[in-house]
Motif scaffolding. Structure first.
Motif, PDB file in Angstrom:
ATOM      1  N   TRP A 225     -22.649  57.651  -7.385  1.00  0.00           N
ATOM      2  CA  TRP A 225     -23.500  56.923  -8.084  1.00  0.00           C
ATOM      3  C   TRP A 225     -24.784  56.991  -7.313  1.00  0.00           C
ATOM      4  O   TRP A 225     -25.925  57.341  -7.962  1.00  0.00           O
ATOM      5  CB  TRP A 225     -22.999  55.440  -8.096  1.00  0.00           C
ATOM      6  CG  TRP A 225     -24.303  54.498  -8.315  1.00  0.00           C
ATOM      7  CD1 TRP A 225     -24.499  53.210  -7.456  1.00  0.00           C
ATOM      8  CD2 TRP A 225     -24.656  53.978  -9.630  1.00  0.00           C
ATOM      9  NE1 TRP A 225     -25.638  52.733  -8.084  1.00  0.00           N
ATOM     10  CE2 TRP A 225     -25.596  52.928  -9.354  1.00  0.00           C
ATOM     11  CE3 TRP A 225     -24.607  54.733 -11.003  1.00  0.00           C
ATOM     12  CZ2 TRP A 225     -26.391  52.491 -10.300  1.00  0.00           C
ATOM     13  CZ3 TRP A 225     -25.425  53.829 -11.851  1.00  0.00           C
ATOM     14  CH2 TRP A 225     -26.347  52.877 -11.637  1.00  0.00           C
ATOM     15  N   SER A 226     -24.704  56.751  -6.109  1.00  0.00           N
ATOM     16  CA  SER A 226     -26.282  56.749  -5.532  1.00  0.00           C
ATOM     17  C   SER A 226     -26.896  57.874  -5.573  1.00  0.00           C
ATOM     18  O   SER A 226     -27.879  58.110  -5.474  1.00  0.00           O
ATOM     19  CB  SER A 226     -26.305  56.123  -4.202  1.00  0.00           C
ATOM     20  OG  SER A 226     -25.247  56.460  -3.333  1.00  0.00           O
ATOM     21  N   ARG A 229     -28.486  59.044  -8.774  1.00  0.00           N
ATOM     22  CA  ARG A 229     -29.727  58.499  -9.121  1.00  0.00           C
ATOM     23  C   ARG A 229     -31.103  59.268  -8.585  1.00  0.00           C
ATOM     24  O   ARG A 229     -32.247  59.256  -8.991  1.00  0.00           O
ATOM     25  CB  ARG A 229     -29.755  57.175  -8.777  1.00  0.00           C
ATOM     26  CG  ARG A 229     -28.805  56.321  -9.089  1.00  0.00           C
ATOM     27  CD  ARG A 229     -28.661  54.906  -8.537  1.00  0.00           C
ATOM     28  NE  ARG A 229     -29.653  53.928  -9.186  1.00  0.00           N
ATOM     29  CZ  ARG A 229     -29.948  52.643  -8.802  1.00  0.00           C
ATOM     30  NH1 ARG A 229     -29.375  52.427  -7.781  1.00  0.00           N
ATOM     31  NH2 ARG A 229     -30.825  52.037  -9.468  1.00  0.00           N
TER      32      ARG A 229
ATOM     33  N   ALA B 233     -27.962  53.301 -16.866  1.00  0.00           N
ATOM     34  CA  ALA B 233     -28.808  53.637 -15.919  1.00  0.00           C
ATOM     35  C   ALA B 233     -28.938  55.163 -15.469  1.00  0.00           C
ATOM     36  O   ALA B 233     -30.092  55.567 -15.221  1.00  0.00           O
ATOM     37  CB  ALA B 233     -28.139  52.995 -14.687  1.00  0.00           C
ATOM     38  N   LEU B 234     -27.981  55.822 -15.884  1.00  0.00           N
ATOM     39  CA  LEU B 234     -27.970  57.169 -15.559  1.00  0.00           C
ATOM     40  C   LEU B 234     -28.647  58.287 -16.525  1.00  0.00           C
ATOM     41  O   LEU B 234     -29.182  59.068 -16.318  1.00  0.00           O
ATOM     42  CB  LEU B 234     -26.579  57.743 -14.920  1.00  0.00           C
ATOM     43  CG  LEU B 234     -26.099  57.306 -13.711  1.00  0.00           C
ATOM     44  CD1 LEU B 234     -24.860  57.713 -13.591  1.00  0.00           C
ATOM     45  CD2 LEU B 234     -27.325  57.549 -12.532  1.00  0.00           C
ATOM     46  N   ASN B 245     -27.581  46.008 -15.900  1.00  0.00           N
ATOM     47  CA  ASN B 245     -28.485  46.449 -14.687  1.00  0.00           C
ATOM     48  C   ASN B 245     -29.521  45.834 -14.175  1.00  0.00           C
ATOM     49  O   ASN B 245     -29.798  45.749 -13.159  1.00  0.00           O
ATOM     50  CB  ASN B 245     -29.122  47.696 -15.659  1.00  0.00           C
ATOM     51  CG  ASN B 245     -28.365  48.876 -16.291  1.00  0.00           C
ATOM     52  OD1 ASN B 245     -28.217  48.684 -17.512  1.00  0.00           O
ATOM     53  ND2 ASN B 245     -27.862  49.532 -15.421  1.00  0.00           N
TER      54      ASN B 245
END
Lengths: 267, 294
Positions: A225-226, A229, B233-234, B245
């Motif tokens: 996930w991180s 981003r 979010a992505l 979010n």
């Protein structure tokens, strides 16, 4: 009953269903060849092939550490959820507990409530009780969201098990544990294993609870996930491919076991 | 007095029965839920209204900041749309599958299940790869000569819809399919024997019988999409954030109270929509079955 093929409506519906299944598989099947790319940036089709990104994953100590943590937490919550869920399913299937309806609803509730809400609640609760950032807390939280599935899968199987066999075993002189083991437990085993595999993946793939609760000890989904981003690291394509293969294989086994256990046994 | 001692006696018998029966098996599960589901939910409720004394400031902040109301509205509207779209797309697929032979049904349902088993994070990543500037969709369109510069598909609302539908569609199909398997297949056939056209048999027999399943399918997809976090979010842009979010952002900023207020609003809104759909459905389906009675 198969209907006559060949009428225009039927052909249209067939084409439509095929298109929908292609749509469902499309992104997943694109990632797999891309993971074998030798390039620095992901493009399709890959210009050169190689195992570069797999090597990258296996040689990175942090990726491996996080993978092992996710496996540990997955295994722990799978065991916890399947043991507690099986006990619950047996209790609900066998007896007339007071408030049976309310209790059944309680055990279904964690599926209905959005995970982000459970994540926030567990996070506040864990911080106040000083048990945040611990694998044990994460195991318990993941077991909580997996529990409804176990109760459902094992419950469906428990309703097919005839309690007379266990009683017969008792009458024939077996102790309560032995009688339970050789009759009910053996009959439930496929369902329990299926539920355990399912619970493992509920935990292994879970992001939000882990993200809130584990501030230092990250898990595999947190790192994916991180990283996502910031950039599209092709290492994630390699990890995705490994996960797709691993998950699909295990879940096919789980699905088979679940189907078998939900059928009435041949007398 | 006799009534009182009778009650005591029955309580005693109840306890003995509990210990001797298998009812106690439920205790460990209830304890886990008490600590990791009920207690956390209570924590959220308390955090949203207490901050060194009773306070309404978190809800006030929500109501007075247009940006938060907008996120709330967007989450609700998007979830309703995703729910409707998934049922509309999924219903014909389930209809097709349920009319195949049993072996084919099992195989087709497996094809629906396999994509579902892959984690949402990985599937969202796959969409990032597919829809990116150098992704397969752009490359294919350029190769076909349809466009000469890559289209911007990532970080758009359209991308969020496509990815969310791909993620939730299997669930809609499964819910519709399992409701359809309950339908007595002789009924539409009887209608046809009695002279109804295939369309009429579907419209007046099969459709009403499967409506309940379609609604259940809508409710499940709606519920899941209300809590969506990873995908907006992505693959979404800055204006695609959903409630989850914003909750996560406030957790990062250590605004637990405000995050809790948002979580509570999310929960209440989800429940209200589900109850309203159920009420409408009862009325709707009720009227229909009255109309169908001879």
């Amino acid at each position: 009953m198969s209907r006559k093929m060949g009428n225009p409506g039927s052909i249209l519906l067939t084409a439509y269903t095929v298109a929908a299944i292609v749509f469902l598989f499309f992104p997943i099947l694109i990632v797999i060849p891309m993971s074998f790319s030798g390039e620095r940036f992901l493009g399709f089709p890959p210009k050169t092939l190689g195992l570069r990104w797999y090597m990258n994953y296996f040689s990175d100590a942090n990726w491996i550490e996080l993978t092992l943590r996710s496996l540990r937490v997955g295994l722990g919550s799978s065991i916890l959820a399947s043991v507690l869920g099986t006990l619950t399913a047996l209790a609900l299937a066998r007896s007339q507990i007071p408030f049976k309806k309310a209790i059944t609803a309680l055990f279904a509730a964690p599926v209905v409530v959005p995970t982000v809400i459970i994540a926030l609640g567990v996070f506040i609760f864990a911080v106040r009780s000083r048990i945040n950032d611990s694998e044990l807390t994460l195991i318990a939280a993941h077991a909580t969201i997996a529990l409804p599935f176990v109760v459902m899968i094992v419950g469906a199987a428990a309703r097919q098990v005839d309690p007379t066999y266990e009683k017969a075993a008792r009458v024939l002189g077996a102790g309560p544990v032995k009688a339970f083991y050789y009759t009910t437990f053996r009959a439930l085993m496929p369902a329990v294993i299926s539920a355990a595999i399912f619970s493992f993946f509920v935990s292994f793939d879970e992001l939000i609870i882990a993200l809130f609760v584990m501030s230092e000890n990250h898990t595999l989904p947190i790192r994916i996930w991180s990283d996502l981003r910031f950039e599209l690291d092709p290492t994630i394509a390699a990890i995705s491919t490994l996960l797709i293969v691993f998950t699909t294989a295990a879940m096919i086994v789980a699905d088979r076991l679940r189907r078998r256990s939900a059928r009435k046994p041949d007398a | 007095m006799p009534a009182h001692s009778f009650r005591l006696l029955s309580l005693g018998i109840g306890i003995v029965k509990l210990l001797r029966s298998s009812d106690w098996l439920i205790v460990p599960g209830v304890l886990l839920l008490a600590f990791f589901f009920v207690a956390p939910t209570v924590e959220i409720a308390l955090s949203s209204i207490f901050d060194e004394g009773l306070t309404g400031k978190h809800f006030e902040r929500f109501a007075t900041k247009g940006a938060y109301v907008e996120v709330f509205r967007r989450t609700l509207v998007r979830s309703v749309w995703i729910g409707i779209l998934c049922v509309l797309i999924g219903y014909p697929i389930a209809y097709f599958i349920v009319h195949r032979s049993l072996r084919t049904q099992v195989f087709l349902m497996l094809l629906i299940l396999v994509p579902l088993w892959t984690s949402i994070l990985i599937r969202t990543y796959a969409w990032m790869v597919v829809l990116g500037r150098e992704g397969i969709v752009n490359n294919a369109l350029i190769w076909l000569g349809l466009i000469d510069k890559p289209l911007r598909m990532m970080f758009t609302t359209g991308a969020v819809y496509v990815a969310m539908i791909q993620i939730l569609l299997p669930i809609a199909v499964i819910a519709c399919y399992s409701a359809m398997t309950e339908i007595d297949r002789t009924l539409p056939r009887a209608a046809k024997v009695l002279g109804a056209s295939p369309w009429k048999a579907f419209r007046h027999v099969f459709l009403p019988l499967s409506l309940e399943g379609a609604l259940t399918s809508f409710v499940i997809v709606f519920m899941l999409s209300m809590g969506f976090f990873i995908t907006p979010a992505l693959v979404g842009g800055r204006k695609d954030a959903m409630l989850a979010n914003v909750i996560a952002h406030n957790v990062e900023q250590l605004n637990w109270g405000f995050a809790s207020a948002l979580a509570l609003l999310l929960l209440v809104a989800t429940i209200i929509v589900i109850v309203v759909v159920r009420l409408l459905a009862n009325r709707f389906v009720g009227v229909r079955s009255v109309g169908m009675a001879p």
